[in-house]
Design an enzyme around this catalytic site. Structure first.
Site, mmCIF file in Angstrom:
data_model
loop_
_atom_site.group_PDB
_atom_site.id
_atom_site.type_symbol
_atom_site.label_atom_id
_atom_site.label_comp_id
_atom_site.label_asym_id
_atom_site.label_seq_id
_atom_site.Cartn_x
_atom_site.Cartn_y
_atom_site.Cartn_z
ATOM 1 N N HIS A 14 0.815 -1.219 0.000
ATOM 2 C CA HIS A 14 0.000 0.000 0.000
ATOM 3 C C HIS A 14 0.850 1.271 0.000
ATOM 4 O O HIS A 14 0.332 2.350 -0.245
ATOM 5 C CB HIS A 14 -0.903 0.001 1.236
ATOM 6 C CG HIS A 14 -2.350 0.235 0.964
ATOM 7 N ND1 HIS A 14 -2.914 0.267 -0.291
ATOM 8 C CD2 HIS A 14 -3.377 0.462 1.819
ATOM 9 C CE1 HIS A 14 -4.214 0.496 -0.190
ATOM 10 N NE2 HIS A 14 -4.518 0.626 1.083
ATOM 11 N N ASN A 51 -7.317 5.770 3.829
ATOM 12 C CA ASN A 51 -8.737 5.985 3.537
ATOM 13 C C ASN A 51 -9.194 7.432 3.693
ATOM 14 O O ASN A 51 -10.305 7.771 3.290
ATOM 15 C CB ASN A 51 -9.606 5.065 4.403
ATOM 16 C CG ASN A 51 -9.388 3.607 4.053
ATOM 17 O OD1 ASN A 51 -8.680 3.256 3.113
ATOM 18 N ND2 ASN A 51 -10.003 2.732 4.821
ATOM 19 N N ASP A 109 -0.885 2.451 -5.384
ATOM 20 C CA ASP A 109 -0.858 1.021 -5.668
ATOM 21 C C ASP A 109 -2.173 0.588 -6.305
ATOM 22 O O ASP A 109 -3.217 1.184 -6.063
ATOM 23 C CB ASP A 109 -0.642 0.237 -4.370
ATOM 24 C CG ASP A 109 -1.741 0.500 -3.354
ATOM 25 O OD1 ASP A 109 -2.582 -0.394 -3.135
ATOM 26 O OD2 ASP A 109 -1.771 1.600 -2.772
ATOM 27 N N ASN A 127 -9.555 2.664 -1.930
ATOM 28 C CA ASN A 127 -10.214 3.573 -0.983
ATOM 29 C C ASN A 127 -9.513 4.921 -0.857
ATOM 30 O O ASN A 127 -10.162 5.940 -0.640
ATOM 31 C CB ASN A 127 -10.348 2.912 0.386
ATOM 32 C CG ASN A 127 -11.369 1.800 0.378
ATOM 33 O OD1 ASN A 127 -12.316 1.817 -0.405
ATOM 34 N ND2 ASN A 127 -11.172 0.817 1.230
#
Length: 185
Positions: A19, A66, A91, A112
């Site tokens: 991530h 997020n 990513d 997200n």
């Protein structure tokens, strides 16, 4: 002026995870262009420099993935830039490890962090550099994206992060169309 944002999660726990390839690309760009990403404002770590006569801000939101859009919106509004001069690096599980994709604009897909950015900006009209991290064959997606790359995946992901940095430099200096032609894999 360009604002280049790498998406990721802050903290040592997330260093070198799937991530955080956006953060990793910002770190490489900072190193290659002698920019210190050490100022804290707009819910982000950032640094500024010049490439080919263009002022460039390198940004790592510190809001966790997020909520990345909160930081991005703050900095875009503060500097009053058009979204075409915002480049977001992140990513993508829908792309294989080692593959890079550059786009003018587009949806968030399953990401997200990008959903947050698009929601906060109320626009998807900004360039993005997507770094393939692969998709898990089984198991929890959240666990997968916060995991580290396997030994076999490290060489191709390093090469892709290097290409992503070169692609961002190309977008700033030569335009997105040239970068897309050169780097889309």
């Amino acid at each position: 002026m360009y604002i280049v944002v790498g998406l990721g999660n802050p903290g040592k726990r997330y260093d070198a995870t799937r991530h955080n390839v956006g953060f990793d690309t910002i770190d490489l760009l900072a190193y290659r262009n002698n920019i210190k990403v050490n100022k804290l404002k707009h819910k982000a770590l950032y640094g500024e420099g010049f490439w080919g006569g263009e002022k460039v801000l390198l940004v790592k939101p510190q809001t966790f993935m997020n909520l990345s859009g909160e930081s991005v919106r703050d900095i875009v509004e503060f500097y009053k830039i058009e979204t075409k001069n915002l480049i977001v690096i992140y990513d993508d599980i829908d792309i294989e490890v080692g593959i890079l994709r550059i786009r003018h604009k587009g949806s968030a897909g399953t990401h997200n962090g990008m959903r947050s950015v698009i929601y906060q900006l109320q626009s998807d009209e900004f360039p993005r550099v997507r770094i393939g991290i692969g998709r898990p064959q089984f198991g929890d997606l959240a666990d997968f994206v916060t995991s580290r790359f396997s030994k076999e995946e490290i060489p191709p992901i390093r090469e892709t992060i290097d290409k992503a940095a070169l692609a961002v430099e190309s977008i700033v200096k030569e335009g997105i169309d040239k970068a897309m032609n050169q780097f889309n894999g």
